[in-house]
Design an enzyme around this catalytic site. Structure first.
Site, PDB file in Angstrom:
ATOM      1  N   ASP A  16      61.354 -33.921  49.435  1.00  0.00           N
ATOM      2  CA  ASP A  16      62.550 -33.845  48.470  1.00  0.00           C
ATOM      3  C   ASP A  16      61.864 -33.354  47.117  1.00  0.00           C
ATOM      4  OD1 ASP A  16      64.794 -34.127  46.974  1.00  0.00           O
ATOM      5  OD2 ASP A  16      65.220 -35.991  47.754  1.00  0.00           O
ATOM      6  N   ASP A 114      66.807 -28.352  47.891  1.00  0.00           N
ATOM      7  CA  ASP A 114      65.757 -29.002  47.469  1.00  0.00           C
ATOM      8  C   ASP A 114      64.858 -29.956  48.520  1.00  0.00           C
ATOM      9  OD1 ASP A 114      67.053 -31.400  46.779  1.00  0.00           O
ATOM     10  OD2 ASP A 114      65.683 -32.032  45.267  1.00  0.00           O
ATOM     11  N   GLU A 115      65.599 -30.010  49.520  1.00  0.00           N
ATOM     12  CA  GLU A 115      64.958 -31.069  50.522  1.00  0.00           C
ATOM     13  C   GLU A 115      64.801 -29.942  51.982  1.00  0.00           C
ATOM     14  OE1 GLU A 115      67.535 -34.294  51.534  1.00  0.00           O
ATOM     15  OE2 GLU A 115      68.349 -34.137  49.651  1.00  0.00           O
TER      16      GLU A 115
HETATM   17  P1  TTP Z   1      68.745 -34.684  44.508  1.00  0.00           P
HETATM   18  O1  TTP Z   1      67.497 -34.193  45.258  1.00  0.00           O
HETATM   19  O2  TTP Z   1      69.561 -35.460  45.001  1.00  0.00           O
HETATM   20  O3  TTP Z   1      68.236 -34.985  43.022  1.00  0.00           O
HETATM   21  P2  TTP Z   1      67.101 -34.393  42.137  1.00  0.00           P
HETATM   22  O4  TTP Z   1      66.240 -33.478  43.096  1.00  0.00           O
HETATM   23  O5  TTP Z   1      67.773 -33.862  40.792  1.00  0.00           O
HETATM   24  O6  TTP Z   1      66.406 -35.895  41.599  1.00  0.00           O
HETATM   25  P3  TTP Z   1      65.184 -36.596  42.682  1.00  0.00           P
HETATM   26  O7  TTP Z   1      64.215 -36.593  41.720  1.00  0.00           O
HETATM   27  O8  TTP Z   1      66.102 -38.012  42.631  1.00  0.00           O
HETATM   28  O9  TTP Z   1      65.357 -36.199  44.061  1.00  0.00           O
HETATM   29  O10 TTP Z   1      69.620 -33.011  44.415  1.00  0.00           O
HETATM   30  C1  TTP Z   1      69.043 -31.941  44.169  1.00  0.00           C
HETATM   31  C2  TTP Z   1      69.505 -30.994  43.217  1.00  0.00           C
HETATM   32  O11 TTP Z   1      70.969 -30.920  43.549  1.00  0.00           O
HETATM   33  C3  TTP Z   1      69.532 -31.674  41.759  1.00  0.00           C
HETATM   34  O12 TTP Z   1      68.381 -31.322  41.188  1.00  0.00           O
HETATM   35  C4  TTP Z   1      71.110 -31.054  41.265  1.00  0.00           C
HETATM   36  C5  TTP Z   1      71.886 -30.846  42.396  1.00  0.00           C
HETATM   37  N1  TTP Z   1      72.977 -31.756  42.292  1.00  0.00           N
HETATM   38  C6  TTP Z   1      74.074 -31.496  42.028  1.00  0.00           C
HETATM   39  O13 TTP Z   1      74.384 -30.376  41.564  1.00  0.00           O
HETATM   40  N2  TTP Z   1      74.956 -32.530  41.910  1.00  0.00           N
HETATM   41  C7  TTP Z   1      74.828 -33.641  42.225  1.00  0.00           C
HETATM   42  O14 TTP Z   1      75.828 -34.616  42.392  1.00  0.00           O
HETATM   43  C8  TTP Z   1      73.568 -34.231  42.911  1.00  0.00           C
HETATM   44  C9  TTP Z   1      73.031 -35.491  43.341  1.00  0.00           C
HETATM   45  C10 TTP Z   1      72.555 -33.107  42.909  1.00  0.00           C
HETATM   46 MG    MG Z   2      65.594 -33.938  44.724  1.00  0.00          MG
END
Ligand code: TTP
Ligand code: MG
Length: 362
Positions: A16, A114-115
């Protein structure tokens, strides 16, 4: 040979990316480095509308998180760098990241932007080698993309995903088969797959606070209360999850758009028009990605930020715009009438997705 019939332990990695959108922004704008960065809407000195998509860890120190109204983020940290978001740029970064990850295992499943999951059971001999492989992945992502990620290593996707979230940013968490239940037990029940805030509250009210509480709870009572999902929660809480990497759900869980009105409104015509526009955008994306959907969710946020989501599962998978519009209108009509409090934002989302042509499992 006697004693050798024990199934080989699976080794699954969940990768992730850390604060993905803001990390890409930081990379493109070295002058942002070290500052709190918030990706979302223009805060307009606290009068802005829209929500935070994500923010970097410096901004999280101020209490900012994704989904928060941008005006609130601004009140918490007016000096942060605010960017509106550049989706094509994130998509391009995502494609390059996935190309890197895909090289590390033939059993690879992209999940959202992103996963990703990688089943490396046939690529490594044991957990130690899996850790080395994870370190190589982290190194390559940092070297080539200047981005960090967090990785969970576990015997299945469910636990690997929880493990990748356990230590962030730039984390690496390993959960061996023997330690799965011990790892899960102290975590809040809301961290479990499929348990959102609502179910979490119901479980809390039953005295179930942690995943360990859930694992030791009477499964019959869970089934009475939550039906077949009760049985599933109980299994998950014990770390049992058989789904194979690459076999389910395609690359994304859901697909949606939301939109904030330029001024709050309770004019039905205006609201339905906006919902229709959103349906069209969601539909176009579904078609572009060859996806069918079965569940439609409408999100309504009132002027006072009270937010509700309502969903409807259709009898069959579909990709027809009319089906999406009809379900959306029905949900909105059932839950919003003219004269109600004014609305600030509406959203439309489809989930329960499958690729066109994919076999339907009964
Ligand atoms: P996530 O992997 O949930 O969050 P993140 O990568 O920003 O942070 P973390 O370090 O906790 O993993 O989401 C991936 C991307 O998806 C994030 O950068 C932005 C987008 N996103 C949205 O557009 N809306 C949302 O509500 C969420 C949770 C994420
Ligand atoms: Mg993330």
């Amino acid at each position: 040979m006697k004693g050798s019939c024990r199934e080989k332990q699976r080794i699954v990695l969940h990768v992730d990316m850390d604060h993905f959108f803001s990390a890409v922004e930081e990379r493109e704008h070295p002058e942002f480095k070290g500052k709190p960065v918030v990706v979302g809407a223009d805060p307009q000195k606290g009068g802005g509308r829209g929500v935070v998509k994500t923010c970097n860890y410096e901004a999280r120190e101020f209490g900012i998180h994704s989904g928060m109204p941008i005006s609130q983020a601004w009140r918490l940290c007016p000096k942060a760098v605010y960017v509106r978001g550049n989706y094509p740029l994130y998509k391009e970064a995502s494609n390059r990241i996935m190309a890197i990850l895909g090289k590390y295992s033939g059993k690879f499943q992209r999940w959202g932007l992103d996963e990703a999951y990688l089943d490396v059971s046939s690529d490594v001999q044991n957990l130690e080698e899996a850790v080395e492989l994870a370190a190589r992945i982290k190194h390559e992502l940092l070297w080539n993309e200047q981005l960090t990620c967090s990785i969970g290593i576990a015997p299945n996707k469910l636990v690997a995903k929880i493990a990748s979230d356990y230590k962030k940013p730039d984390g690496l968490t390993v959960v061996s088969e023997d330690s799965v239940e011990r790892f899960l037990a102290p975590l809040p029940v809301q961290r479990m797959l499929g348990i959102g805030e609502k179910t979490g509250r119901k479980l809390n009210a039953m005295g179930i606070k942690t995943i360990g509480d859930l694992a030791s709870f009477d499964v019959q009572v869970l089934i009475q209360r939550f039906g077949v999902m009760g049985l599933r929660y109980h299994k998950y809480a014990r770390g049992i999850h058989k789904a194979e990497v690459g076999r389910t759900g395609g690359t994304r869980r859901s697909l949606g758009h939301e939109s904030t009105f330029s001024t709050d409104t309770n004019d039905c015509e205006c609201i339905f028009q906006r919902l229709n526009d959103l349906c069209q955008r969601v539909h176009q994306r579904a078609v572009r990605h060859n996806l069918l959907f079965k569940t439609v969710t409408v999100k309504i946020r009132f002027q006072n930020f009270e937010t509700h989501t309502y969903e409807k599962t259709l009898p069959l998978f579909t990709s027809r715009l009319q089906d999406l519009q009809k379900a959306t209108q029905k949900l909105a009509q059932d839950h919003f009438a003219e004269g109600n409090k004014k609305l600030r934002l509406v959203g439309v989302r489809v989930s329960n997705l499958k690729f066109v042509g994919e076999q339907e499992t009964l």
